[in-house]
Design an enzyme around this catalytic site. Structure first.
Site, short mmCIF file in Angstrom:
data_model
loop_
_atom_site.label_atom_id
_atom_site.label_comp_id
_atom_site.label_asym_id
_atom_site.label_seq_id
_atom_site.Cartn_x
_atom_site.Cartn_y
_atom_site.Cartn_z
N CYS A 2 0.87 -1.18 0.00
CA CYS A 2 0.00 0.00 0.00
C CYS A 2 0.90 1.22 0.00
O CYS A 2 1.55 1.51 1.01
CB CYS A 2 -0.91 -0.01 1.22
SG CYS A 2 -1.90 1.49 1.37
N CYS A 44 -5.23 5.51 -4.49
CA CYS A 44 -4.54 4.23 -4.34
C CYS A 44 -3.09 4.47 -4.76
O CYS A 44 -2.82 4.75 -5.93
CB CYS A 44 -5.20 3.16 -5.20
SG CYS A 44 -4.29 1.59 -5.24
#
Length: 326
Positions: free
Chosen positions: A80, A232
């Protein structure tokens, strides 16, 4: 009492838990249950989040610590990028270091403090790697191709072209001329490929991107295990590389790119060696609030508001002021 933080990168928000500070670390099943409960927008803490970031000891001597990521549905992600920036900041402040390695599920990644993006907006640069275009890494089936780079996939769309790349999270990216008009198509495709389907049986992050000008993109992502997010990090990094492969006259290697998203913006840089690519993601690492929670509530994944002390910061206001000026 245990200290946890609510943090965000480009308003991709998380709760950050340092397992090394606990008397009894949470098990994997406890962490999964905690992620589902704490992230819930109705019953979680502070309006929920996109997931849970967990700091724990590294398994090797190169890395300062290890990061694990639990999505809001309890599944684990390999990486992430937005979350790694916030973990990098937490570790930098805890250990008084400005550049170091963090262990992730796929690799040790280099992180470093970056000049603040604006007043009260700390920033970090994180490595996004490894990069792979193979079918095994991205995980598609029944698409009759061994590599997907800026090509039509009639099984998915009659008109769109796609690039598939793992960074290491699997991403499917399509460039469109009007990203806002294409939002319903992204919603449809994101849901379709993250439900039971024959093409991506393990799901995939789906991003639509629009080239706004030289080295300038807008990216929106339907994230596996989450749904639509404000941003993202690995998706914006993957879209940067996909943009270079599709339109090298507009997207340049070894130069800073500006990537806008529904939650703000980041900078990326594509690095191309003789054998492969790696990416750099630069952006804010904002602490929205610091919380003190009884450790047992974390094990139980139950939150009694009267037992939790919340200490908001002024960093979110500073971040919103920054992006309003862009």
């Amino acid at each position: 009492m245990v200290n946890i933080e609510k943090v965000h990168g480009s308003q991709n928000s998380f709760f950050l838990l340092d397992q090394t500070e606990l008397a009894r670390p949470l098990t994997i099943s406890e962490l999964q249950r905690l992620a589902v409960e704490i992230a819930d927008p109705q019953t979680g803490l502070l309006g929920g989040s996109d997931g849970l970031l967990v700091v724990q000891p590294a398994d090797n001597t190169q890395a300062l610590a290890q990061m694990r990521i639990f999505n809001k549905d309890g599944s684990q992600a390999l990486m992430c990028g937005n979350g790694l920036r916030t973990v990098a900041r937490y570790l930098a402040e805890k250990y008084h270091q400005h550049e170091f390695w963090v262990q992730t599920a796929a690799a040790n990644l280099r992180v470093k403090q970056y000049p603040a993006l604006g007043a009260g907006v700390p920033a970090f640069s994180v490595e996004i790697a490894p990069v792979s275009f193979t079918q095994a890494s991205v995980g598609w089936q029944h698409l009759q191709t061994s590599k997907i780079i800026n090509q039509k996939l009639p099984q998915l769309s009659a008109d769109l072209k796609f690039t598939a790349v793992a960074v290491p999270n699997p991403h499917l990216i399509s460039f469109v001329t009007n990203i806002h008009a294409a939002h319903p198509s992204l919603a449809y495709l994101g849901r379709k490929l993250n439900e039971v389907n024959p093409y991506f049986p393990n799901g995939v992050n789906v991003s639509f991107a629009q080239i706004l000008g030289p080295n300038k993109l807008f990216v929106e992502t339907y994230e596996r295990g989450v749904g639509f997010t404000n941003a993202c990090g690995t998706g914006m990094s993957a879209a940067s590389l996909a943009g270079y492969l599709a339109a090298p006259e507009q997207v340049t290697v070894d130069k800073l790119l500006t990537i806008y998203n529904p939650g703000g913006f980041v900078k990326t840089k594509i690095h191309h060696t003789k054998t492969d690519y790696w990416l750099e993601l630069i952006g804010n690492a904002t602490v929205i609030a610091k919380l003190q929670v009884p450790e047992e509530l974390l094990h139980q994944a139950r939150f009694k508001q009267e037992q939790i002390k919340v200490m908001p910061t002024d960093e979110q206001e500073a971040y919103l002021k920054l992006i309003a000026a862009k």
